[in-house]
Design a protein around this motif. Structure first.
Motif, PDB file in Angstrom:
ATOM      1  N   ILE A  84     -21.001  -8.576  -1.186  1.00 37.14           N
ATOM      2  CA  ILE A  84     -20.199  -7.585  -1.227  1.00 37.14           C
ATOM      3  C   ILE A  84     -19.914  -6.444  -0.118  1.00 37.14           C
ATOM      4  O   ILE A  84     -18.792  -6.240   0.361  1.00 37.14           O
ATOM      5  N   ASP A  85     -21.039  -6.653   0.720  1.00 35.08           N
ATOM      6  CA  ASP A  85     -20.970  -5.774   1.956  1.00 35.08           C
ATOM      7  C   ASP A  85     -20.130  -6.397   2.987  1.00 35.08           C
ATOM      8  O   ASP A  85     -19.315  -5.841   3.732  1.00 35.08           O
ATOM      9  N   ARG A 131     -16.906  -4.785   4.350  1.00 34.13           N
ATOM     10  CA  ARG A 131     -16.642  -4.594   5.949  1.00 34.13           C
ATOM     11  C   ARG A 131     -15.363  -5.328   6.162  1.00 34.13           C
ATOM     12  O   ARG A 131     -14.644  -4.740   6.941  1.00 34.13           O
ATOM     13  N   GLU A 132     -15.275  -6.467   5.734  1.00 32.81           N
ATOM     14  CA  GLU A 132     -13.754  -7.104   6.109  1.00 32.81           C
ATOM     15  C   GLU A 132     -12.504  -6.488   5.600  1.00 32.81           C
ATOM     16  O   GLU A 132     -11.746  -6.338   6.310  1.00 32.81           O
ATOM     17  N   ALA A 133     -12.725  -5.779   4.437  1.00 35.93           N
ATOM     18  CA  ALA A 133     -11.556  -4.774   3.932  1.00 35.93           C
ATOM     19  C   ALA A 133     -11.324  -3.789   4.684  1.00 35.93           C
ATOM     20  O   ALA A 133     -10.221  -3.390   5.067  1.00 35.93           O
ATOM     21  N   GLU A 145      -4.612  -2.442   9.990  1.00 38.94           N
ATOM     22  CA  GLU A 145      -3.362  -2.085   9.642  1.00 38.94           C
ATOM     23  C   GLU A 145      -2.810  -0.785   9.789  1.00 38.94           C
ATOM     24  O   GLU A 145      -1.798  -0.389  10.076  1.00 38.94           O
ATOM     25  N   ALA A 146      -3.887   0.074   9.963  1.00 42.69           N
ATOM     26  CA  ALA A 146      -3.523   1.700   9.823  1.00 42.69           C
ATOM     27  C   ALA A 146      -3.321   1.791  11.618  1.00 42.69           C
ATOM     28  O   ALA A 146      -2.316   2.535  12.136  1.00 42.69           O
ATOM     29  N   GLU A 147      -3.923   1.102  12.374  1.00 43.38           N
ATOM     30  CA  GLU A 147      -3.818   1.273  13.885  1.00 43.38           C
ATOM     31  C   GLU A 147      -2.389   0.478  14.194  1.00 43.38           C
ATOM     32  O   GLU A 147      -1.707   1.053  14.890  1.00 43.38           O
TER      33      GLU A 147
END
Length: 160
Positions: A70-71, A75-77, A84-86
């Motif tokens: 899950i971590d 982290r990947e997400a 994507e934001a950048e």
């Protein structure tokens, strides 16, 4: 003593010894059975405790592995969302820069048209040329333009 009597005494002693041995053997068998039952019960308890400990270890390891997975996914997400934001920020910054450049260019073009209009007004040799230059400049900015003059107390449109 006679043989019969000796034999009877020996037989009585043997019977008592046999009875004592049978009692002792019965008691020993009962003790062994009880001891074996206790050992079986202890073995069951120990096996259950070992199985529970092994199950707890397996569950703990599975939980730790799931948390790690899950971590990793989080982290990947997060990294993907950040990338994507950048990318969106760079695109928006580029669009803003392009829009600002286009606005500056449009402002320069307006300034050049205004300068050309002022030069045309300045270069007019007569009132007719000045009014024609004014009408042409206004029409260039607004698409349509009209100049009204007051002559002899009446309002009249300028036409050339």
């Amino acid at each position: 003593m006679t043989d019969d009597r000796t034999q009877a005494l020996v037989s009585g002693v043997l019977d008592r010894v046999r009875a004592g041995l049978e009692e002792e053997l019965t008691r020993l068998v009962a003790e062994l059975r009880a001891q074996a039952e206790e050992e079986r019960e202890e073995a069951r308890r120990q096996a259950r405790a070992e199985a529970e400990a092994a199950a707890a270890t397996l569950i703990s390891n599975a939980i730790a592995a799931e948390r790690a997975a899950i971590d990793d996914r989080v982290r990947e997400a997060r990294e993907q969302a950040l990338a994507e934001a950048e990318a969106r920020l760079r695109a928006e910054s580029r669009q803003t820069t392009e829009a600002q450049a286009a606005e500056r260019q449009a402002g320069l073009e307006r300034a050049e048209r205004l300068l050309a209009s002022v030069r045309a007004l300045d270069g007019a040799a007569s009132l007719t040329e000045a009014l024609d230059a004014l009408t042409t400049a206004a029409r260039g900015q607004a698409g349509r333009a009209a100049v009204f003059l007051v002559r002899d107390g009446e309002l009249r449109g300028w036409a050339h």
